[in-house]
Design a protein around this motif. Structure first.
Motif, PDB file in Angstrom:
ATOM      1  N   UNK A  62     -20.542 -27.970 -40.530  1.00 18.39           N
ATOM      2  CA  UNK A  62     -19.875 -27.015 -39.647  1.00 18.39           C
ATOM      3  C   UNK A  62     -20.564 -26.945 -38.284  1.00 18.39           C
ATOM      4  N   UNK A  63     -21.427 -27.879 -38.013  1.00 16.86           N
ATOM      5  CA  UNK A  63     -22.282 -27.883 -36.821  1.00 16.86           C
ATOM      6  C   UNK A  63     -21.536 -27.809 -35.499  1.00 16.86           C
ATOM      7  N   UNK A  64     -20.329 -28.334 -35.441  1.00 13.46           N
ATOM      8  CA  UNK A  64     -19.591 -28.396 -34.178  1.00 13.46           C
ATOM      9  C   UNK A  64     -18.489 -27.347 -34.084  1.00 13.46           C
ATOM     10  N   UNK A  65     -18.369 -26.492 -35.082  1.00 15.52           N
ATOM     11  CA  UNK A  65     -17.324 -25.472 -35.052  1.00 15.52           C
ATOM     12  C   UNK A  65     -17.595 -24.455 -33.951  1.00 15.52           C
ATOM     13  N   UNK A  66     -16.546 -23.979 -33.334  1.00 15.52           N
ATOM     14  CA  UNK A  66     -16.670 -23.014 -32.231  1.00 15.52           C
ATOM     15  C   UNK A  66     -17.338 -21.723 -32.687  1.00 15.52           C
ATOM     16  N   UNK A  67     -17.067 -21.280 -33.913  1.00 13.04           N
ATOM     17  CA  UNK A  67     -17.693 -20.040 -34.376  1.00 13.04           C
ATOM     18  C   UNK A  67     -19.211 -20.187 -34.493  1.00 13.04           C
ATOM     19  N   UNK A  68     -19.692 -21.399 -34.694  1.00 10.23           N
ATOM     20  CA  UNK A  68     -21.142 -21.627 -34.750  1.00 10.23           C
ATOM     21  C   UNK A  68     -21.723 -21.536 -33.340  1.00 10.23           C
ATOM     22  N   UNK A  69     -21.013 -22.021 -32.357  1.00  6.67           N
ATOM     23  CA  UNK A  69     -21.468 -21.875 -30.958  1.00  6.67           C
ATOM     24  C   UNK A  69     -21.525 -20.404 -30.566  1.00  6.67           C
ATOM     25  N   UNK A  70     -20.565 -19.623 -31.026  1.00  5.53           N
ATOM     26  CA  UNK A  70     -20.585 -18.183 -30.773  1.00  5.53           C
ATOM     27  C   UNK A  70     -21.815 -17.561 -31.440  1.00  5.53           C
ATOM     28  N   UNK A  71     -22.107 -17.992 -32.644  1.00  7.97           N
ATOM     29  CA  UNK A  71     -23.305 -17.519 -33.360  1.00  7.97           C
ATOM     30  C   UNK A  71     -24.556 -17.852 -32.552  1.00  7.97           C
ATOM     31  N   UNK A  72     -24.608 -19.057 -31.991  1.00  3.90           N
ATOM     32  CA  UNK A  72     -25.744 -19.450 -31.150  1.00  3.90           C
ATOM     33  C   UNK A  72     -25.920 -18.493 -29.978  1.00  3.90           C
ATOM     34  N   UNK A  73     -24.821 -18.198 -29.300  1.00  5.59           N
ATOM     35  CA  UNK A  73     -24.882 -17.326 -28.121  1.00  5.59           C
ATOM     36  C   UNK A  73     -25.337 -15.917 -28.480  1.00  5.59           C
ATOM     37  N   UNK A  74     -24.828 -15.387 -29.590  1.00  2.24           N
ATOM     38  CA  UNK A  74     -25.242 -14.038 -30.013  1.00  2.24           C
ATOM     39  C   UNK A  74     -26.721 -14.015 -30.398  1.00  2.24           C
ATOM     40  N   UNK A  75     -27.179 -15.053 -31.080  1.00  2.00           N
ATOM     41  CA  UNK A  75     -28.595 -15.110 -31.474  1.00  2.00           C
ATOM     42  C   UNK A  75     -29.499 -15.226 -30.253  1.00  2.00           C
TER      43      UNK A  75
END
Length: 149
Positions: A62-75
């Protein structure tokens, strides 16, 4: 050398106890935990990182999923706010003992975990935090490092 990490992995590394998606993922993460424990610098990157590497190309990745990028930004926002300086793609960070302690204390208080919403590992991470991070393998300034069998 530096360890390339995406934003939400700054939270994941706080509770890593040697469990993972696949044996190759876990072995890789153990090596990264050793390097972090030895004080190696972290470079914040966008997208799949050194921890993700064994998963790339697998159907369950799931590394490239958009929701993971959102998780990155929140973290990144939560960690930057806690540490008191800006963090973004290209930022460098060393997790010394005081930073690691501050991050774990905030994680245990649930004050930096907004990025953990909907994560399949959240219950495990909560248990590890409640248990005082016993067994967590990233230990800044540790005299012993985790093994990579």
């Amino acid at each position: 050398m530096t360890i390339r990490l995406r934003g939400h992995h700054l939270l994941c590394l706080l509770t890593f106890v040697g469990e993972g998606y696949t044996p190759s993922f876990t072995r890789n993460y153990l090596r990264i935990a050793q390097r972090l424990s030895a004080g190696e610098a972290i470079e914040i990157i966008d997208g799949p990182d050194d921890i993700c590497a064994p998963m790339l190309g697998l159907p369950e990745a799931h590394c490239c999923n958009e929701n993971i990028r959102d998780r990155d930004n929140r973290a990144l926002a939560a960690v930057a706010d806690l540490l008191g300086f800006s963090l973004g793609v290209g930022s460098m960070l060393v997790l010394d003992a005081s930073r690691l302690d501050a991050l774990r204390a905030a994680f245990a208080r649930d004050s930096i975990r907004a990025a953990c919403d909907e994560c399949e590992w959240s219950a495990l991470c909560t248990r590890i935090a409640v248990e005082g991070f016993r067994g967590a393998l990233v230990d800044a300034g540790a005299s012993a490092t985790p093994r990579c069998d």
